[in-house]
Scaffold this active site. Structure first.
Site, PDB file in Angstrom:
ATOM      1  N   ASN A 279       0.423  -1.348   0.214  1.00  0.00           N
ATOM      2  CA  ASN A 279      -0.024  -0.189  -0.011  1.00  0.00           C
ATOM      3  C   ASN A 279       0.625   1.747  -0.076  1.00  0.00           C
ATOM      4  O   ASN A 279       1.544   1.208   1.150  1.00  0.00           O
ATOM      5  CB  ASN A 279      -0.795  -0.303   1.072  1.00  0.00           C
ATOM      6  CG  ASN A 279      -1.612   1.008   1.711  1.00  0.00           C
ATOM      7  OD1 ASN A 279      -1.886   1.966   0.608  1.00  0.00           O
ATOM      8  ND2 ASN A 279      -2.315   1.247   2.659  1.00  0.00           N
TER       9      ASN A 279
ATOM     10  N   LYS B  48      -0.054   4.029  -0.213  1.00  0.00           N
ATOM     11  CA  LYS B  48      -0.149   5.568  -0.156  1.00  0.00           C
ATOM     12  C   LYS B  48      -0.129   6.632  -0.381  1.00  0.00           C
ATOM     13  O   LYS B  48      -0.420   6.675  -2.174  1.00  0.00           O
ATOM     14  CB  LYS B  48      -0.449   5.554   2.099  1.00  0.00           C
ATOM     15  CG  LYS B  48       0.192   4.258   2.599  1.00  0.00           C
ATOM     16  CD  LYS B  48      -0.119   4.454   4.149  1.00  0.00           C
ATOM     17  CE  LYS B  48       0.303   3.261   5.107  1.00  0.00           C
ATOM     18  NZ  LYS B  48      -0.158   3.933   6.524  1.00  0.00           N
TER      19      LYS B  48
ATOM     20  N   HIS C 238      -9.374   0.893   5.391  1.00  0.00           N
ATOM     21  CA  HIS C 238      -8.649   1.287   5.867  1.00  0.00           C
ATOM     22  C   HIS C 238      -8.672   2.313   6.985  1.00  0.00           C
ATOM     23  O   HIS C 238      -9.246   3.601   6.701  1.00  0.00           O
ATOM     24  CB  HIS C 238      -7.404   2.216   4.248  1.00  0.00           C
ATOM     25  CG  HIS C 238      -6.256   2.107   5.590  1.00  0.00           C
ATOM     26  ND1 HIS C 238      -5.418   3.079   6.103  1.00  0.00           N
ATOM     27  CD2 HIS C 238      -4.506   0.796   5.118  1.00  0.00           C
ATOM     28  CE1 HIS C 238      -4.074   2.844   6.257  1.00  0.00           C
ATOM     29  NE2 HIS C 238      -4.053   1.337   5.577  1.00  0.00           N
TER      30      HIS C 238
ATOM     31  N   GLU D  49      -7.006   4.332   8.101  1.00  0.00           N
ATOM     32  CA  GLU D  49      -6.806   6.470   7.751  1.00  0.00           C
ATOM     33  C   GLU D  49      -7.656   6.687   7.218  1.00  0.00           C
ATOM     34  O   GLU D  49      -8.001   8.281   6.817  1.00  0.00           O
ATOM     35  CB  GLU D  49      -4.958   6.295   6.774  1.00  0.00           C
ATOM     36  CG  GLU D  49      -4.115   6.126   7.863  1.00  0.00           C
ATOM     37  CD  GLU D  49      -2.639   5.305   6.835  1.00  0.00           C
ATOM     38  OE1 GLU D  49      -2.861   5.311   5.556  1.00  0.00           O
ATOM     39  OE2 GLU D  49      -2.403   5.421   7.858  1.00  0.00           O
TER      40      GLU D  49
ATOM     41  N   GLU E 123      -5.557  -4.715  10.685  1.00  0.00           N
ATOM     42  CA  GLU E 123      -4.446  -4.271  11.010  1.00  0.00           C
ATOM     43  C   GLU E 123      -4.236  -3.341  12.396  1.00  0.00           C
ATOM     44  O   GLU E 123      -4.962  -2.852  12.363  1.00  0.00           O
ATOM     45  CB  GLU E 123      -4.048  -3.377  10.162  1.00  0.00           C
ATOM     46  CG  GLU E 123      -3.698  -3.437   8.316  1.00  0.00           C
ATOM     47  CD  GLU E 123      -3.685  -2.325   7.830  1.00  0.00           C
ATOM     48  OE1 GLU E 123      -2.122  -2.284   6.748  1.00  0.00           O
ATOM     49  OE2 GLU E 123      -3.800  -1.189   7.069  1.00  0.00           O
TER      50      GLU E 123
ATOM     51  N   GLY F 241       2.685   1.767  11.202  1.00  0.00           N
ATOM     52  CA  GLY F 241       3.798   3.397  10.700  1.00  0.00           C
ATOM     53  C   GLY F 241       4.435   3.444  11.934  1.00  0.00           C
ATOM     54  O   GLY F 241       4.720   4.861  11.781  1.00  0.00           O
TER      55      GLY F 241
ATOM     56  N   SER G  75       3.259  -2.086  10.602  1.00  0.00           N
ATOM     57  CA  SER G  75       4.843  -1.641  10.353  1.00  0.00           C
ATOM     58  C   SER G  75       5.388  -3.364  10.239  1.00  0.00           C
ATOM     59  O   SER G  75       6.755  -3.581  11.015  1.00  0.00           O
ATOM     60  CB  SER G  75       5.444  -1.532  12.457  1.00  0.00           C
ATOM     61  OG  SER G  75       4.519  -0.158  12.171  1.00  0.00           O
TER      62      SER G  75
HETATM   63  P1  PGA Z   1       3.176   0.556   7.701  1.00  0.00           P
HETATM   64  O1  PGA Z   1       1.234   0.626   6.709  1.00  0.00           O
HETATM   65  O2  PGA Z   1       3.767  -1.037   7.000  1.00  0.00           O
HETATM   66  O3  PGA Z   1       3.361   1.833   7.408  1.00  0.00           O
HETATM   67  O4  PGA Z   1       2.414   0.617   8.928  1.00  0.00           O
HETATM   68  C1  PGA Z   1       0.525  -0.729   6.774  1.00  0.00           C
HETATM   69  C2  PGA Z   1      -0.873   0.329   6.474  1.00  0.00           C
HETATM   70  O5  PGA Z   1      -1.654   0.607   7.151  1.00  0.00           O
HETATM   71  O6  PGA Z   1      -1.296  -0.316   5.358  1.00  0.00           O
END
Ligand code: PGA
Length: 253
Positions: free
Chosen positions: A12, A14, A99, A101, A169, A175, A215
């Site tokens: 992803n 983003k 997601h 976010e 997640e 992150g 992460s």
């Molecule tokens: P990250 O994000 O691996 O940077 O923690 C994962 C995600 O939100 O899909």
């Protein structure tokens, strides 16, 4: 892992990636050798601006292209939004929905996520439905009940293992460099498996891929992939570099 399920690693990107990222995408393809192709499915979800370019460059690379979100309707007066029909037309075969976010930044409820998953299904896209608890919910001991509620509210009963992927997640792990213990991941994934069987039926629920995300790095991927019911990974930051992403997928070799 689940022995009978073909694993999947999703990257992803983003809100990252410009035209120059096409070079990086070529490196993804170059590193996806025959052994890796035999072992695992790969999907990259670039920002929508790069979707068509990556889809055009994807043939022969063994990598499918996914989108990061879709609107619940197929067309209409929704300035700035993209429909699942448009994403499929641009070359996507999958789309992330729900997601954290999106849920946090855009106030997306389970009902909205469900409608988006239905739009994906209508348009032939695999819906990668994301769920996950916040830090406060985990500390209050509510993780499993939160995930159950999100699954009940956002997974359409008519979906099958072919059209559906679940991404677990934990919001606090995205992150941050933090990850749950293997034991905690195992507990949540077992609970997701059980809930899925209730929602879409025993057989489909048993075959649906459940990914862990948050992460994921080359240094922790191997341990996470060994957890029962972890059928692959959803990778954010570490999917921006072909070398890291291919190292992570390479544990399936
Ligand atoms: P990250 O994000 O691996 O940077 O923690 C994962 C995600 O939100 O899909």
């Amino acid at each position: 892992m689940t022995p009978s399920i073909r694993p999947l690693i999703v990257g992803n990107w983003k809100m990252n990636g410009l035209t120059a990222s096409l070079n990086e995408f070529n490196a993804f393809g170059a590193g996806n050798d025959a052994a890796l192709r035999r072992a695992v499915d790969l999907i990259i979800c670039p920002p929508a601006t790069l979707l068509s370019a990556l889809a055009h460059s994807a043939p022969g690379k063994g990598i499918s292209i996914g989108a990061q979100d879709c609107h619940m309707k197929d067309s209409g007066a929704h300035t700035g939004d993209l429909s699942a029909a448009m994403l499929a037309d641009a070359g996507a075969s999958a789309v992330l929905v729900g997601h954290s976010e999106r849920r946090a930044d855009h106030g997306e409820s389970d009902a909205i996520v469900r409608a988006k998953a239905e739009a994906a299904y209508r348009n032939g896209l695999t819906a990668i439905i994301c769920v996950g608890e916040t830090r406060a919910e985990r500390e209050a001991g509510k993780t499993l009940s939160v995930i159950r509620r999100q699954l009940k509210g956002s997974v359409p009963e008519t979906m099958t293992a072919r059209d559906l992927v679940i991404g677990y997640e934990p919001v606090w792990a995205i992150g941050t460099g933090l990850t749950p213990t293997a034991k905690d991941v195992e507990e949540v994934h077992a609970s997701i498996r059980a809930e899925l069987k209730k929602i879409i039926g025993k057989e489909e629920g048993a075959r649906t891929r459940i990914l862990y995300g948050g992460s994921v790095k080359p240094t922790n991927a191997k341990e996470l992939l060994a957890v029962p019911n972890v059928d692959g990974l959803l990778v954010g930051g570490a999917s921006l570099k072909a070398e890291d992403f291919l190292t992570i997928a390479g544990f399936y070799r």
